[in-house]
Design an enzyme around this catalytic site. Structure first.
Site, PDB file in Angstrom:
ATOM      1  N   TYR A  67      11.398  38.340 -53.020  1.00 17.80           N
ATOM      2  CA  TYR A  67      10.846  39.442 -52.228  1.00 17.80           C
ATOM      3  C   TYR A  67       9.554  39.970 -52.844  1.00 17.80           C
ATOM      4  CZ  TYR A  67      10.580  43.935 -49.793  1.00 17.80           C
ATOM      5  OH  TYR A  67      10.154  45.010 -49.046  1.00 17.80           O
ATOM      6  N   LYS A  99       5.564  39.480 -51.559  1.00 18.06           N
ATOM      7  CA  LYS A  99       4.748  40.665 -51.322  1.00 18.06           C
ATOM      8  C   LYS A  99       3.474  40.629 -52.162  1.00 18.06           C
ATOM      9  CE  LYS A  99       7.407  42.924 -48.419  1.00 18.06           C
ATOM     10  NZ  LYS A  99       6.981  43.158 -47.017  1.00 18.06           N
TER      11      LYS A  99
END
Length: 227
Positions: free
Chosen positions: A128, A132
């Site tokens: 994650y 990002k």
């Protein structure tokens, strides 16, 4: 700003939904466009003039016209690994976001605002945060006149879709002292106001990263500053 155009990606999500409401209440733009995979339904009169562009994110090149002529763009697009799987998460949070940014840049967008995450880092061992961080960097390479990255902590909101893990986290932060909770979480209403207050304030920075504290500081006001 009132003679300018804005687009929002991800207006069906909690952050995008609150951002749209704030934009309309403050009458900040002459034209507001939502870009998404489906048309949204609104009952409120204030939403009647919102333009909606329905696109196929797998074939975004075919929808370049949706990204034409906007001065400002807000990207609140995103999904979760639990919902879309690892491959689907990467496709949405990296590929869709990056392609949208490329088309926005080609379409004349001057100020691109990206909703990212606290801890975003392309070198992270967590998928994650890695994704990002990677998309932050790759959008930066497009060289918008102004590029604003928002890295909030846990977003405090009441989602329509059920995410039990997030519900427990929000409850946890709700019982903590404000001084501690504000360092690791932020209400979506505060985030939306921070994004808009940052947009209207003068800046000589081509790229800026706003962490959770900066988001709190900018979003404290109940209204939005006027340019």
């Amino acid at each position: 700003m009132q003679n300018k155009s804005v687009f929002i990606l991800g207006a069906s999500g909690e952050s995008g939904k609150v951002l749209l409401k704030e934009i309309l209440e403050q009458n900040l733009f002459a034209r507001v466009t939502l870009i998404g995979r489906r048309k949204l339904t609104f009952e409120e009169e204030a939403y009647k003039n919102v333009n909606q562009e329905v696109v196929d994110f797998e074939k975004l090149e075919d929808y370049a016209s949706a990204f034409q002529g906007h001065d400002v763009g807000f990207c609140c697009l995103g999904t979760t690994r639990s919902k879309a799987g690892a491959e689907g998460f990467v496709r949405v949070d990296r590929d869709y976001v990056l392609k949208s940014a490329e088309l926005a840049k080609s379409g004349g967008c001057k100020h691109f605002n990206l909703l990212s995450s606290k801890g975003a880092d392309k070198s992270s061992n967590f998928l994650y945060l890695q994704v990002k961080g990677e998309v932050e960097d790759r959008v930066g390479e497009l060289k918008f006149d102004r590029y604003s990255i928002f890295r909030p902590g846990v977003l405090l909101c009441n989602r329509q879709e059920s995410r039990p893990g997030e519900w427990l986290i929000r409850k946890f932060f709700g019982f903590l002292p404000d001084s501690w909770a504000s360092g690791h979480s932020v209400p979506v209403s505060t985030l939306a106001r921070a994004m808009l207050n940052n947009m209207v304030r003068p800046s000589d920075k081509q790229m800026e990263i706003l962490d959770n504290k900066a988001i709190h500081d900018l979003g404290k006001a109940h209204g939005v500053l006027k340019p």
